[in-house]
Scaffold this motif. Structure first.
Motif, mmCIF file in Angstrom:
data_model
loop_
_atom_site.group_PDB
_atom_site.id
_atom_site.type_symbol
_atom_site.label_atom_id
_atom_site.label_comp_id
_atom_site.label_asym_id
_atom_site.label_seq_id
_atom_site.Cartn_x
_atom_site.Cartn_y
_atom_site.Cartn_z
ATOM 1 N N THR A 175 0.854 -1.190 0.000
ATOM 2 C CA THR A 175 0.000 0.000 0.000
ATOM 3 C C THR A 175 0.889 1.239 0.000
ATOM 4 N N ALA A 185 -8.259 1.700 -0.885
ATOM 5 C CA ALA A 185 -8.190 1.594 0.572
ATOM 6 C C ALA A 185 -9.576 1.478 1.181
ATOM 7 N N GLU A 186 -10.584 2.017 0.484
ATOM 8 C CA GLU A 186 -11.948 1.923 1.010
ATOM 9 C C GLU A 186 -12.412 0.473 1.093
ATOM 10 N N VAL A 189 -10.771 -1.167 4.141
ATOM 11 C CA VAL A 189 -11.406 -0.753 5.401
ATOM 12 C C VAL A 189 -12.775 -1.408 5.561
ATOM 13 N N VAL A 224 -12.269 7.325 9.536
ATOM 14 C CA VAL A 224 -11.723 6.490 8.469
ATOM 15 C C VAL A 224 -12.850 5.699 7.794
ATOM 16 N N ALA A 228 -14.257 5.868 3.941
ATOM 17 C CA ALA A 228 -14.327 4.664 3.109
ATOM 18 C C ALA A 228 -15.713 4.510 2.495
ATOM 19 N N ALA A 243 -5.767 2.952 6.466
ATOM 20 C CA ALA A 243 -6.441 1.684 6.204
ATOM 21 C C ALA A 243 -5.728 0.544 6.911
ATOM 22 N N ARG A 244 -4.399 0.524 6.838
ATOM 23 C CA ARG A 244 -3.642 -0.558 7.461
ATOM 24 C C ARG A 244 -3.792 -0.542 8.982
ATOM 25 N N GLN A 247 -7.180 -2.040 9.720
ATOM 26 C CA GLN A 247 -7.162 -3.480 9.465
ATOM 27 C C GLN A 247 -6.427 -4.226 10.585
#
Length: 258
Positions: A175, A185-186, A189, A224, A228, A243-244, A247
């Motif tokens: 990423t 990234a959406e 998420v 976030v 998303a 996003a990471r 996650q």
């Protein structure tokens, strides 16, 4: 259901019937179609077929040939189709267990796999049992009995292990490192939100609906998640690091639940 999708699914079942004959005992829309969240221009069409007996190699290849986008144009980004034996679908196994799978479409790389042993481990073996779990709850029957009657869910322990594997697989993907919005990234998420909702509430939801359910839980990552959701409608997605981080937090919660 979208008219073009409905017509395509009817044609798909007809092709499968021509190839498999009476051995074809079920056909089910999964993914966004099964979850009632199909988004033209964005969603794939996910289908699971059921056969009564193992499929001979010649029939597997004939089925793939008949369903390729070049032979049966897919109105979506692409088709992701998997064929299972009826006994495998009813077993609740965590293993892939498929007879044949094919990915094909105008905006999807073609792929056909004729045996689970040929599926690279790096590509993930968790997809199939998770998809069958979704089918158990939300599959839309195109042919055969209701999906809940033919697809058994996986055990709670297997479910959590598979979700941990899936979240780890997503986290391992490269990423962007900066703070700029990261296209895609959406989905990372909201896919994590879907896993979280399944563990917390026992239900599979479409990605956007899962994001809204996590928001209703009062999650600290609300900004976030909101970005998303907005990105699914053309807004600005979260950054890769955002996003990471979300996650990873979801993975940690799912792992603790085990």
């Amino acid at each position: 259901m979208d008219t073009d999708v409905r017509r395509y699914l009817d044609d798909l079942v007809a092709v499968a019937r021509t190839v498999l004959g009476d051995d074809l005992v079920g056909g089910y829309a999964a993914g966004s179609v099964g979850l009632g969240a199909y988004q033209p221009g964005r969603s794939d069409i996910d289908v699971a077929l059921l056969c009564a007996e193992p499929i001979p190699d010649e029939a597997k290849r004939a089925l793939v040939a008949g369903l390729r986008h070049e032979a049966l144009p897919c109105p979506a980004r692409g088709l992701e189709l998997v064929v299972y034996r009826r006994a495998v679908a009813a077993s609740g196994t965590a293993e892939p267990g498929f007879e044949v799978e094919v990915n094909t479409g105008a905006r999807m790389a073609f792929r056909a796999t004729y045996d689970p042993a040929d599926r690279p481990v790096a590509d993930g073996h968790f997809w199939y049992a998770l998809d069958r779990s979704i089918l158990h709850q939300c599959g839309h029957a195109l042919l055969g009995p209701p999906a809940a009657e033919v697809f058994a869910d996986v055990s709670p322990a297997d479910l959590r292990r598979l979700l941990v594997d899936a979240l780890g697989w997503w986290l391992a993907l490269p990423t962007p490192a900066g703070d700029e919005p990261a296209p895609g990234a959406e989905d990372a998420v909201l896919g994590a939100c879907r896993s979280l909702v399944r563990v917390r509430h026992g239900r599979w939801l479409a990605k956007t609906a899962a994001g809204r359910r996590v928001l209703a839980d009062g999650d600290e990552a609300a900004p976030v998640i909101e970005r998303a959701i907005a990105a699914r409608l053309g807004g600005t997605p979260p950054s890769g690091p955002e996003a990471r981080a979300f996650q990873q937090r979801v993975l940690d919660e799912v792992a603790r639940a085990a």
